[in-house]
Design an enzyme around this catalytic site. Structure first.
Site, PDB file in Angstrom:
ATOM      1  N   GLY A  74      -3.351  23.420  -3.689  1.00 37.01           N
ATOM      2  CA  GLY A  74      -4.565  22.806  -3.418  1.00 37.01           C
ATOM      3  C   GLY A  74      -4.590  22.035  -1.937  1.00 37.01           C
ATOM      4  CG  ASN A  82      -9.043  13.287  -7.535  1.00 36.36           C
ATOM      5  OD1 ASN A  82      -9.934  13.152  -6.612  1.00 36.36           O
ATOM      6  ND2 ASN A  82      -7.845  12.428  -7.688  1.00 36.36           N
ATOM      7  CD  GLN A 109      -9.264  17.362 -10.778  1.00 37.99           C
ATOM      8  OE1 GLN A 109      -9.394  17.729 -11.830  1.00 37.99           O
ATOM      9  NE2 GLN A 109      -8.072  16.841 -10.719  1.00 37.99           N
ATOM     10  CB  SER A 155      -4.985  23.671  -7.057  1.00 43.57           C
ATOM     11  OG  SER A 155      -3.604  23.462  -7.323  1.00 43.57           O
ATOM     12  CG  HIS A 186      -1.318  22.625 -10.748  1.00 45.05           C
ATOM     13  ND1 HIS A 186      -1.251  21.417 -11.189  1.00 45.05           N
ATOM     14  CD2 HIS A 186      -1.495  22.779  -9.255  1.00 45.05           C
ATOM     15  CE1 HIS A 186      -1.427  20.476 -10.308  1.00 45.05           C
ATOM     16  NE2 HIS A 186      -1.669  21.087  -9.271  1.00 45.05           N
ATOM     17  CB  THR A 189       7.418  36.243   1.253  1.00 39.00           C
ATOM     18  OG1 THR A 189       8.160  36.675   2.505  1.00 39.00           O
ATOM     19  CG2 THR A 189       7.581  37.199   0.367  1.00 39.00           C
ATOM     20  CB  CYS A 232      -0.053   1.054 -10.435  1.00 39.81           C
ATOM     21  SG  CYS A 232      -1.516   0.082 -10.460  1.00 39.81           S
TER      22      CYS A 232
END
Ligand code: PLP
Length: 391
Positions: free
Chosen positions: A73, A154, A182, A202, A204, A240, A328
């Site tokens: 992404g 997100n 998202q 994206s 995943h 590739t 954080c």
């Protein structure tokens, strides 16, 4: 209470669906050809990529030539923004974005501003994290060459009015990009209905593999490739092809979109139970993001008088994986730019908690979270001087 393992961080990443894994496996072993090779093994790989491209195009309601496969992404966002910006330098140097974008967009815009002479308008959002389309229109100048606004946030899950913003962009003939990373598994991706010219995804985030993404690029909209080399992806992205990854992405996207409505119905019921449970059992807690226009799996909060980090560690000790909106964890103790842009004071923004649900979560996971979180918060608060002073 028995300790369990509960994953509630599906906005960070998702496990690969076994059906996706199965579709990918042959492309690591017996069908390992390079898709650019002329012999049969290469042509098998080419066919697999072509099939995946056609599947993704059908879901996005576009033509296969408008699909560019990338490595993630972040790369899709970079290619969209830099690619449009650098090609259109002769026309203008102004970009419009929002103040709540993922860093893949935000930091890319900042770099163009700092090192390449572009001017960027970072639009404000309301207390729910929504961009006002009227603000987009007001920000447009005769130098504007790109508008980039995310589809869904997100951190807080707020869904942006993309179709309306797209209409404005189109009326002004300005390319419009949306970061839909998202939204990929949960929302409608029809690029015609959304009025977008570029859209990032994206794999995943919707039970596909890590390391593969999509950039949709509308026919007639041109960009300067950021990665040069071979003629892959119609000369728009050299390298590739990740054949197994591309097959995995298309399989995962098909599964997600085919079962979108039933999955969303189930997730919304779980999410709302989580939200009601947390707000009613932990005092001084607020839901962050839009109450209705939010991703089906996102329950995010600010919990006063505690640090997000402390809650994450406490939850982890109980086997629950969650996230805090703040940065954080990356050693900077800055609170989230998203929460700050929504007008949340920094001391409150420090106590953010994001729970994002997925396929593996059931009602028993929500019950378990609701059983352990109030105690964790109470313990942290008992050690907080601010809480003692306030109570
Ligand atoms: N954009 C948004 C909204 C995201 O949530 C993410 C990842 O968290 C990205 C972009 C980056 O995607 P990737 O991890 O594939 O680089």
């Amino acid at each position: 209470m028995t300790k369990r393992t509960v994953y509630m961080d599906h906005a960070a990443t998702t496990p690969v669906d076994p059906r996706v894994m199965e579709a990918m496996l042959p492309y690591f072993t017996e069908r390992y050809g390079n898709a650019s090779s002329v012999y049969r093994l290469g042509q098998e790989a080419r066919k697999a990529i072509d099939g995946a491209r056609a599947d993704v195009a059908q879901i996005l309601n576009c033509t296969p030539r408008e699909i560019i496969f990338t490595s993630c992404g972040s790369e899709s966002d970079n290619l969209a923004i830099r690619g449009i910006a650098f090609l259109n330098q002769g026309k203008g140097n102004h970009i419009i974005t929002s103040s709540i974008e993922h860093h893949a967009v935000g930091h890319t815009c900042e770099q163009l501003e700092k090192h390449f002479g572009f001017q960027v308008t970072y639009l404000p959002v309301d207390k729910y994290g929504r961009v006002d389309p009227a603000d987009v229109e007001k920000a447009i100048t005769d130098k504007t060459i790109l508008i980039t606004i995310m589809y869904a946030n997100n951190e807080v899950g707020t869904i942006e009015p993309i179709a309306q913003i797209g209409e404005i962009a189109r009326a002004h003939k300005i390319p419009f990009h949306t970061d839909a990373v998202q939204a990929g598994g949960a929302l409608d991706l029809d690029v015609e209905a959304l009025n977008v010219d570029l859209l990032s995804l994206s794999a995943h985030k919707f039970y596909g593999p890590k390391g593969v993404g999509v950039l949709y690029l509308r026919r007639g909209v041109r960009l300067l490739p950021t990665q040069t080399g071979g003629a892959h992806e119609l000369n728009r992205r050299a390298g590739t092809e990740n054949v197994a990854g591309i097959v995995g992405l298309a399989t995962a996207l098909k599964l997600a979109q085919e079962h979108r409505e039933e999955n969303n119905r189930r997730l919304i019921a779980l999410r709302d139970r989580l939200i009601e449970g947390i707000l009613s059992s932990i005092p001084d807690t607020q839901l962050t993001g839009h109450p209705k226009e939010r991703l089906p799996n996102n329950a995010s909060f600010t919990i006063n008088y505690v640090e997000g980090e402390g809650m994450l560690l406490g939850l982890d000790m109980m086997g629950i994986a969650a996230s805090s909106g703040s940065a954080c964890t990356s050693a900077s103790l800055e609170p989230s730019h998203v929460l700050l842009a929504m007008g949340i004071p920094p001391e409150v923004a420090h106590g953010s908690l994001r729970l994002t649900l997925g396929h593996e979560n059931g009602g028993e996971d929500v019950d378990y979270l609701l059983e352990v979180l109030p105690g964790i918060v109470e313990r942290l608060r008992s050690m907080s001087p601010l809480y003692t002073a306030a109570s």
